[in-house]
Scaffold this motif. Structure first.
Motif, PDB file in Angstrom:
ATOM      1  N   MET A   1       0.845  -1.180   0.000  1.00  0.00           N
ATOM      2  CA  MET A   1       0.000   0.000   0.000  1.00  0.00           C
ATOM      3  C   MET A   1       0.886   1.236   0.000  1.00  0.00           C
ATOM      4  SD  MET A   1      -2.721   1.150   2.908  1.00  0.00           S
ATOM      5  CE  MET A   1      -3.391   2.780   2.914  1.00  0.00           C
ATOM      6  N   LYS A   2       0.602   2.151  -0.884  1.00  0.00           N
ATOM      7  CA  LYS A   2       1.313   3.413  -0.929  1.00  0.00           C
ATOM      8  C   LYS A   2       0.676   4.378   0.062  1.00  0.00           C
ATOM      9  CE  LYS A   2       2.422   3.039  -5.811  1.00  0.00           C
ATOM     10  NZ  LYS A   2       2.272   3.643  -7.125  1.00  0.00           N
ATOM     11  N   SER A   3       1.385   5.457   0.361  1.00  0.00           N
ATOM     12  CA  SER A   3       0.801   6.503   1.184  1.00  0.00           C
ATOM     13  C   SER A   3      -0.313   7.186   0.408  1.00  0.00           C
ATOM     14  CB  SER A   3       1.856   7.543   1.564  1.00  0.00           C
ATOM     15  OG  SER A   3       2.818   6.975   2.400  1.00  0.00           O
ATOM     16  N   ALA A   4      -1.299   7.663   1.129  1.00  0.00           N
ATOM     17  CA  ALA A   4      -2.413   8.370   0.500  1.00  0.00           C
ATOM     18  C   ALA A   4      -2.783   9.566   1.370  1.00  0.00           C
ATOM     19  CB  ALA A   4      -3.605   7.443   0.349  1.00  0.00           C
ATOM     20  N   THR A   5      -3.074  10.675   0.732  1.00  0.00           N
ATOM     21  CA  THR A   5      -3.491  11.881   1.440  1.00  0.00           C
ATOM     22  C   THR A   5      -4.817  12.347   0.848  1.00  0.00           C
ATOM     23  OG1 THR A   5      -1.199  12.542   1.799  1.00  0.00           O
ATOM     24  CG2 THR A   5      -2.845  14.246   2.051  1.00  0.00           C
ATOM     25  N   ALA A   6      -5.733  12.749   1.719  1.00  0.00           N
ATOM     26  CA  ALA A   6      -7.031  13.251   1.265  1.00  0.00           C
ATOM     27  C   ALA A   6      -7.388  14.494   2.064  1.00  0.00           C
ATOM     28  CB  ALA A   6      -8.098  12.189   1.448  1.00  0.00           C
ATOM     29  N   THR A   7      -8.012  15.435   1.402  1.00  0.00           N
ATOM     30  CA  THR A   7      -8.480  16.662   2.044  1.00  0.00           C
ATOM     31  C   THR A   7      -9.942  16.865   1.669  1.00  0.00           C
ATOM     32  OG1 THR A   7      -6.289  17.655   1.904  1.00  0.00           O
ATOM     33  CG2 THR A   7      -8.120  19.155   2.243  1.00  0.00           C
ATOM     34  N   THR A   8     -10.733  17.293   2.633  1.00  0.00           N
ATOM     35  CA  THR A   8     -12.142  17.556   2.370  1.00  0.00           C
ATOM     36  C   THR A   8     -12.600  18.745   3.201  1.00  0.00           C
ATOM     37  OG1 THR A   8     -14.336  16.555   2.186  1.00  0.00           O
ATOM     38  CG2 THR A   8     -13.031  16.001   4.147  1.00  0.00           C
ATOM     39  N   HIS A   9     -13.751  19.283   2.848  1.00  0.00           N
ATOM     40  CA  HIS A   9     -14.330  20.391   3.603  1.00  0.00           C
ATOM     41  C   HIS A   9     -14.943  19.875   4.893  1.00  0.00           C
ATOM     42  CE1 HIS A   9     -13.810  23.041   0.233  1.00  0.00           C
ATOM     43  NE2 HIS A   9     -14.570  22.290  -0.542  1.00  0.00           N
ATOM     44  N   GLY A  10     -15.014  20.747   5.866  1.00  0.00           N
ATOM     45  CA  GLY A  10     -15.760  20.439   7.073  1.00  0.00           C
ATOM     46  C   GLY A  10     -17.245  20.545   6.777  1.00  0.00           C
ATOM     47  N   LYS A  11     -18.072  20.282   7.763  1.00  0.00           N
ATOM     48  CA  LYS A  11     -19.515  20.379   7.547  1.00  0.00           C
ATOM     49  C   LYS A  11     -20.193  20.903   8.805  1.00  0.00           C
ATOM     50  CE  LYS A  11     -20.397  15.655   8.956  1.00  0.00           C
ATOM     51  NZ  LYS A  11     -20.831  14.337   8.583  1.00  0.00           N
ATOM     52  N   ALA A  12     -21.336  21.486   8.599  1.00  0.00           N
ATOM     53  CA  ALA A  12     -22.199  21.901   9.698  1.00  0.00           C
ATOM     54  C   ALA A  12     -23.498  21.125   9.561  1.00  0.00           C
ATOM     55  CB  ALA A  12     -22.469  23.395   9.647  1.00  0.00           C
ATOM     56  N   ILE A  13     -23.850  20.380  10.593  1.00  0.00           N
ATOM     57  CA  ILE A  13     -25.111  19.633  10.569  1.00  0.00           C
ATOM     58  C   ILE A  13     -26.153  20.498  11.259  1.00  0.00           C
ATOM     59  CG2 ILE A  13     -26.307  17.524  11.246  1.00  0.00           C
ATOM     60  CD1 ILE A  13     -23.566  16.138  11.228  1.00  0.00           C
ATOM     61  N   GLY A  45       5.962  -2.963   8.269  1.00  0.00           N
ATOM     62  CA  GLY A  45       5.335  -4.126   7.655  1.00  0.00           C
ATOM     63  C   GLY A  45       3.918  -3.856   7.214  1.00  0.00           C
ATOM     64  N   ASN A  46       2.957  -4.567   7.800  1.00  0.00           N
ATOM     65  CA  ASN A  46       1.562  -4.451   7.375  1.00  0.00           C
ATOM     66  C   ASN A  46       0.727  -3.521   8.244  1.00  0.00           C
ATOM     67  OD1 ASN A  46       1.914  -6.222   5.241  1.00  0.00           O
ATOM     68  ND2 ASN A  46       1.556  -8.006   6.524  1.00  0.00           N
ATOM     69  N   THR A  47       1.331  -2.824   9.170  1.00  0.00           N
ATOM     70  CA  THR A  47       0.582  -1.923  10.033  1.00  0.00           C
ATOM     71  C   THR A  47       0.446  -0.570   9.350  1.00  0.00           C
ATOM     72  OG1 THR A  47       1.405  -3.002  12.008  1.00  0.00           O
ATOM     73  CG2 THR A  47       0.479  -0.823  12.297  1.00  0.00           C
ATOM     74  N   SER A  48      -0.774  -0.085   9.211  1.00  0.00           N
ATOM     75  CA  SER A  48      -1.014   1.231   8.621  1.00  0.00           C
ATOM     76  C   SER A  48      -1.387   2.208   9.725  1.00  0.00           C
ATOM     77  CB  SER A  48      -2.138   1.171   7.593  1.00  0.00           C
ATOM     78  OG  SER A  48      -1.752   0.379   6.504  1.00  0.00           O
ATOM     79  N   TYR A  49      -0.807   3.402   9.642  1.00  0.00           N
ATOM     80  CA  TYR A  49      -1.085   4.450  10.613  1.00  0.00           C
ATOM     81  C   TYR A  49      -1.876   5.558   9.947  1.00  0.00           C
ATOM     82  CZ  TYR A  49       2.118   2.497  14.011  1.00  0.00           C
ATOM     83  OH  TYR A  49       2.723   1.672  14.929  1.00  0.00           O
ATOM     84  N   ILE A  50      -2.657   6.248  10.732  1.00  0.00           N
ATOM     85  CA  ILE A  50      -3.380   7.410  10.248  1.00  0.00           C
ATOM     86  C   ILE A  50      -2.946   8.601  11.087  1.00  0.00           C
ATOM     87  CG2 ILE A  50      -5.384   6.877  11.684  1.00  0.00           C
ATOM     88  CD1 ILE A  50      -7.108   8.102   9.446  1.00  0.00           C
ATOM     89  N   LYS A  51      -2.657   9.691  10.424  1.00  0.00           N
ATOM     90  CA  LYS A  51      -2.202  10.884  11.126  1.00  0.00           C
ATOM     91  C   LYS A  51      -2.953  12.084  10.587  1.00  0.00           C
ATOM     92  CE  LYS A  51       1.875  13.412  12.513  1.00  0.00           C
ATOM     93  NZ  LYS A  51       3.328  13.413  12.572  1.00  0.00           N
ATOM     94  N   SER A  52      -3.580  12.839  11.480  1.00  0.00           N
ATOM     95  CA  SER A  52      -4.284  14.053  11.093  1.00  0.00           C
ATOM     96  C   SER A  52      -4.197  15.047  12.239  1.00  0.00           C
ATOM     97  CB  SER A  52      -5.749  13.769  10.768  1.00  0.00           C
ATOM     98  OG  SER A  52      -6.410  14.986  10.458  1.00  0.00           O
ATOM     99  N   PRO A  60      -2.247   3.643  14.918  1.00  0.00           N
ATOM    100  CA  PRO A  60      -2.518   2.573  13.963  1.00  0.00           C
ATOM    101  C   PRO A  60      -4.016   2.530  13.642  1.00  0.00           C
ATOM    102  CG  PRO A  60      -1.187   1.765  15.781  1.00  0.00           C
ATOM    103  CD  PRO A  60      -1.642   3.140  16.146  1.00  0.00           C
ATOM    104  N   ILE A  61      -4.344   2.272  12.394  1.00  0.00           N
ATOM    105  CA  ILE A  61      -5.747   2.235  11.990  1.00  0.00           C
ATOM    106  C   ILE A  61      -6.537   1.231  12.815  1.00  0.00           C
ATOM    107  CG2 ILE A  61      -7.282   1.566  10.088  1.00  0.00           C
ATOM    108  CD1 ILE A  61      -5.310   2.940   8.211  1.00  0.00           C
ATOM    109  N   SER A  62      -5.915   0.137  13.170  1.00  0.00           N
ATOM    110  CA  SER A  62      -6.616  -0.912  13.913  1.00  0.00           C
ATOM    111  C   SER A  62      -7.073  -0.466  15.303  1.00  0.00           C
ATOM    112  CB  SER A  62      -5.727  -2.145  14.050  1.00  0.00           C
ATOM    113  OG  SER A  62      -4.535  -1.813  14.752  1.00  0.00           O
TER     114      SER A  62
END
Length: 78
Positions: A1-13, A45-52, A60-62
């Motif tokens: 798995m390659k690194s991936a970056t995503a950006t999105t707008h916030g929301k008001a409910i 190895g197979n551990t993916s991390y999420i950072k924001s 770790p995502i798990s």
């Protein structure tokens, strides 16, 4: 798995924030001046991390299911 970056707008409910938990409708609007960026990076190895920095998350995502179940389900569906 390659690194991936995503950006999105916030929301008001405006109406029905909790109703979506019960598969009901809600009224939400994007906030274009509020962005959230997330980067997924595989390390150790197979551990993916999420950072924001926007949501103060670096783990770790798990381990994020309990605190961020919606985010976990989204990532798990990829």
């Amino acid at each position: 798995m390659k690194s991936a970056t995503a950006t999105t707008h916030g929301k008001a409910i405006l109406i029905g924030e909790h109703s979506v938990v019960y598969d009901k409708t809600a009224l939400a609007l994007p906030i274009q001046n509020l962005n959230v960026t997330v980067r997924l990076t595989p390390i150790n190895g197979n551990t993916s991390y999420i950072k924001s920095a926007n949501i103060n998350l670096d783990a770790p995502i798990s381990t994020i299911e309990a605190k961020h179940p919606g985010l976990f389900l989204f990532i798990d569906s990829l």
